[in-house]
Design a protein around this motif. Structure first.
Motif, PDB file in Angstrom:
ATOM      1  N   VAL A 115     -72.591  60.150  23.351  1.00  0.00           N
ATOM      2  CA  VAL A 115     -73.646  59.131  23.413  1.00  0.00           C
ATOM      3  C   VAL A 115     -73.093  57.738  23.162  1.00  0.00           C
ATOM      4  N   PHE A 116     -72.254  57.592  22.139  1.00  0.00           N
ATOM      5  CA  PHE A 116     -71.829  56.262  21.692  1.00  0.00           C
ATOM      6  C   PHE A 116     -70.406  55.897  22.088  1.00  0.00           C
ATOM      7  N   GLY A 117     -69.658  56.818  22.654  1.00  0.00           N
ATOM      8  CA  GLY A 117     -68.306  56.523  23.109  1.00  0.00           C
ATOM      9  C   GLY A 117     -67.246  57.148  22.222  1.00  0.00           C
ATOM     10  N   ASP A 118     -66.082  57.408  22.817  1.00  0.00           N
ATOM     11  CA  ASP A 118     -64.984  58.036  22.078  1.00  0.00           C
ATOM     12  C   ASP A 118     -64.427  57.137  20.982  1.00  0.00           C
ATOM     13  N   HIS A 119     -64.718  55.843  21.038  1.00  0.00           N
ATOM     14  CA  HIS A 119     -64.230  54.921  20.027  1.00  0.00           C
ATOM     15  C   HIS A 119     -65.035  55.022  18.729  1.00  0.00           C
ATOM     16  N   SER A 120     -66.176  55.698  18.783  1.00  0.00           N
ATOM     17  CA  SER A 120     -67.071  55.749  17.631  1.00  0.00           C
ATOM     18  C   SER A 120     -66.717  56.896  16.696  1.00  0.00           C
ATOM     19  N   GLU A 121     -67.152  56.764  15.461  1.00  0.00           N
ATOM     20  CA  GLU A 121     -67.020  57.833  14.471  1.00  0.00           C
ATOM     21  C   GLU A 121     -68.362  57.983  13.772  1.00  0.00           C
ATOM     22  N   THR A 122     -68.826  59.232  13.629  1.00  0.00           N
ATOM     23  CA  THR A 122     -70.134  59.486  13.032  1.00  0.00           C
ATOM     24  C   THR A 122     -69.982  60.299  11.755  1.00  0.00           C
ATOM     25  N   LEU A 123     -70.756  59.908  10.749  1.00  0.00           N
ATOM     26  CA  LEU A 123     -70.799  60.630   9.482  1.00  0.00           C
ATOM     27  C   LEU A 123     -72.244  61.031   9.220  1.00  0.00           C
ATOM     28  N   LEU A 124     -72.475  62.318   8.971  1.00  0.00           N
ATOM     29  CA  LEU A 124     -73.817  62.844   8.766  1.00  0.00           C
ATOM     30  C   LEU A 124     -74.200  62.721   7.289  1.00  0.00           C
ATOM     31  N   LEU A 125     -75.468  62.353   7.069  1.00  0.00           N
ATOM     32  CA  LEU A 125     -75.959  62.086   5.720  1.00  0.00           C
ATOM     33  C   LEU A 125     -77.337  62.705   5.536  1.00  0.00           C
TER      34      LEU A 125
ATOM     35  N   VAL B  51     -77.092  51.811   3.005  1.00  0.00           N
ATOM     36  CA  VAL B  51     -76.228  51.264   1.951  1.00  0.00           C
ATOM     37  C   VAL B  51     -74.765  51.623   2.208  1.00  0.00           C
ATOM     38  N   LEU B  52     -74.488  52.855   2.591  1.00  0.00           N
ATOM     39  CA  LEU B  52     -73.091  53.238   2.824  1.00  0.00           C
ATOM     40  C   LEU B  52     -72.545  52.576   4.094  1.00  0.00           C
ATOM     41  N   ALA B  53     -73.405  52.368   5.078  1.00  0.00           N
ATOM     42  CA  ALA B  53     -72.967  51.619   6.257  1.00  0.00           C
ATOM     43  C   ALA B  53     -72.493  50.234   5.855  1.00  0.00           C
TER      44      ALA B  53
ATOM     45  N   TYR C 280     -64.664  55.028   5.766  1.00  0.00           N
ATOM     46  CA  TYR C 280     -65.993  55.638   5.687  1.00  0.00           C
ATOM     47  C   TYR C 280     -66.035  57.075   5.176  1.00  0.00           C
ATOM     48  N   PRO C 281     -65.080  57.937   5.506  1.00  0.00           N
ATOM     49  CA  PRO C 281     -65.141  59.277   4.908  1.00  0.00           C
ATOM     50  C   PRO C 281     -65.108  59.242   3.384  1.00  0.00           C
ATOM     51  N   TYR C 282     -64.363  58.314   2.822  1.00  0.00           N
ATOM     52  CA  TYR C 282     -64.284  58.204   1.365  1.00  0.00           C
ATOM     53  C   TYR C 282     -65.525  57.535   0.787  1.00  0.00           C
ATOM     54  N   ILE C 283     -66.065  56.579   1.526  1.00  0.00           N
ATOM     55  CA  ILE C 283     -67.313  55.937   1.108  1.00  0.00           C
ATOM     56  C   ILE C 283     -68.438  56.963   1.058  1.00  0.00           C
ATOM     57  N   ARG C 284     -68.492  57.843   2.052  1.00  0.00           N
ATOM     58  CA  ARG C 284     -69.536  58.874   2.055  1.00  0.00           C
ATOM     59  C   ARG C 284     -69.386  59.811   0.862  1.00  0.00           C
ATOM     60  N   LYS C 285     -68.166  60.243   0.577  1.00  0.00           N
ATOM     61  CA  LYS C 285     -67.955  61.153  -0.548  1.00  0.00           C
ATOM     62  C   LYS C 285     -68.295  60.470  -1.866  1.00  0.00           C
ATOM     63  N   GLN C 286     -67.809  59.251  -2.056  1.00  0.00           N
ATOM     64  CA  GLN C 286     -68.106  58.514  -3.275  1.00  0.00           C
ATOM     65  C   GLN C 286     -69.595  58.216  -3.391  1.00  0.00           C
ATOM     66  N   GLY C 287     -70.240  58.087  -2.255  1.00  0.00           N
ATOM     67  CA  GLY C 287     -71.675  57.829  -2.229  1.00  0.00           C
ATOM     68  C   GLY C 287     -72.525  59.074  -2.337  1.00  0.00           C
ATOM     69  N   MET C 288     -71.900  60.221  -2.623  1.00  0.00           N
ATOM     70  CA  MET C 288     -72.612  61.472  -2.908  1.00  0.00           C
ATOM     71  C   MET C 288     -73.413  61.985  -1.721  1.00  0.00           C
TER      72      MET C 288
END
Length: 347
Positions: free
Chosen positions: A52-62, A70-72, A226-234
């Protein structure tokens, strides 16, 4: 009045979960699979986001929208920097100070018409603060598409703000809690709306999912943290397949568009019905699944018996907000308008 199973107009948060989503959840609820996203269901969902958003994108599920916003932003600015948003923005009004607390940044609310920022006002505020050591430095412009007042930015408006942001070295964030409704209203896909944006908070809960949101990082230069931000952000789910499965159902057979299409259509029907009542005045054009209307203040008790809703009290007239959902039915709208018609007739 027992409203536990009624189709209410309080918010698209009060609706249930679409049956196709529940079916997909049941399908993946089998056996044991690796945790924390290292499973085939999550891989398939993330591939769908890339499609949908292109191969350049990265998605993190929350799990929820506050975390998505806030994490964005956590990956976009430092504590000495500022974010510009509409004064009605969810970030400013309804996040309980989470951005300031978690990031330490300054939010600068901007007067806006129906929640839409204007380029002229942004330019003025950025020019006043840029390179002034005594002031938080402009870094991010955050837009809600659609806005909290039900307005939709045109593609031309988004492109103009994007061009200004790039010229000034600013980053663009989009709060997409109702992005599906906006895309349906514009008749475009998600990618067309976010062209030129750096990070997207992608909503699903308001459009038929159970509790699934996402951060989509569109600017490759921002991806690493962002992977670390998501983990730190619980917000790193151990059984992530149950978040991923919801998004698989969401994208399959254009469920997102079908859901948003029904919600938007029901709002148009509601607006038409309300507009037929002499005592009711629509506050603004209806663009998505939100209807704002002025009703006699002495109707509020009866209205709240029919459906809870947000109210901005006035003297003779008060403003109410009504929100349709993916499962709102024509008969729900007819019943509500008919009951208001009885009030209009003095009954």
């Amino acid at each position: 009045m027992d409203n536990r199973y009624a189709h209410l107009l309080a918010s698209d948060n009060v609706s249930g979960v679409h049956p196709e989503v529940m079916t997909k959840l049941a399908e993946v609820n089998r056996g044991h699979v690796p945790g924390y996203g290292a499973d085939a269901v999550t891989a398939a969902a993330l591939q769908q986001f890339r499609a949908v958003f292109g191969d350049h994108s990265e998605t993190l599920l929350l799990f929820n929208g506050t975390a998505a916003n806030v994490l964005a932003l956590k990956g976009m600015l430092h504590s000495h920097e500022a974010l510009f948003c509409a004064e009605e923005a969810h970030l400013q009004v309804d996040e309980c100070g989470a951005p300031e607390h978690y990031i330490g940044c300054k939010l600068i609310p901007v007067p806006a018409m129906r929640g839409k920022l204007t380029l002229a006002r942004i330019e003025q505020l950025v020019a006043a603060d840029l390179d002034v050591v005594h002031r938080s430095q402009p870094r991010v412009i955050s837009l809600a598409q659609a806005t909290e007042r039900g307005a939709v930015y045109s593609l031309e408006e988004l492109r103009a703000i994007g061009a200004f942001a790039r010229q000034r070295g600013l980053l663009l964030h989009m709060d997409g809690a109702r992005l599906a409704n906006a895309a349906q209203a514009l008749g475009v896909g998600f990618a067309e709306i976010v062209e030129g944006f750096d990070v997207l908070s992608f909503g699903g809960t308001k459009n038929g999912l159970m509790m699934a949101e996402a951060v989509v990082v569109l600017n490759p230069a921002l991806r690493g943290a962002y992977p670390y931000i998501r983990k730190q952000g619980m917000q790193l789910a151990s059984k992530q397949r149950f978040l991923a499965a919801q998004f698989l159902a969401y994208f399959e057979n254009d469920l997102w568009r079908r859901n948003a299409g029904n919600a938007n259509a029901m709002a148009q029907q509601l607006a038409s019905g309300l507009d037929s009542l002499d005592e009711v005045t629509l506050s603004a054009p209806v663009e998505i699944n939100m209807v704002f209307a002025q009703v006699p203040t002495d109707w509020l008790g009866a209205v709240q018996q029919l459906t809870p809703c947000l109210v901005w009290p006035g003297d003779a007239f008060s403003e109410i907000r009504l929100v349709t959902s993916f499962d709102t039915r024509a008969e729900d709208i007819d019943h509500f308008v008919r009951e208001l018609g009885r009030l209009s007739a003095g009954g």
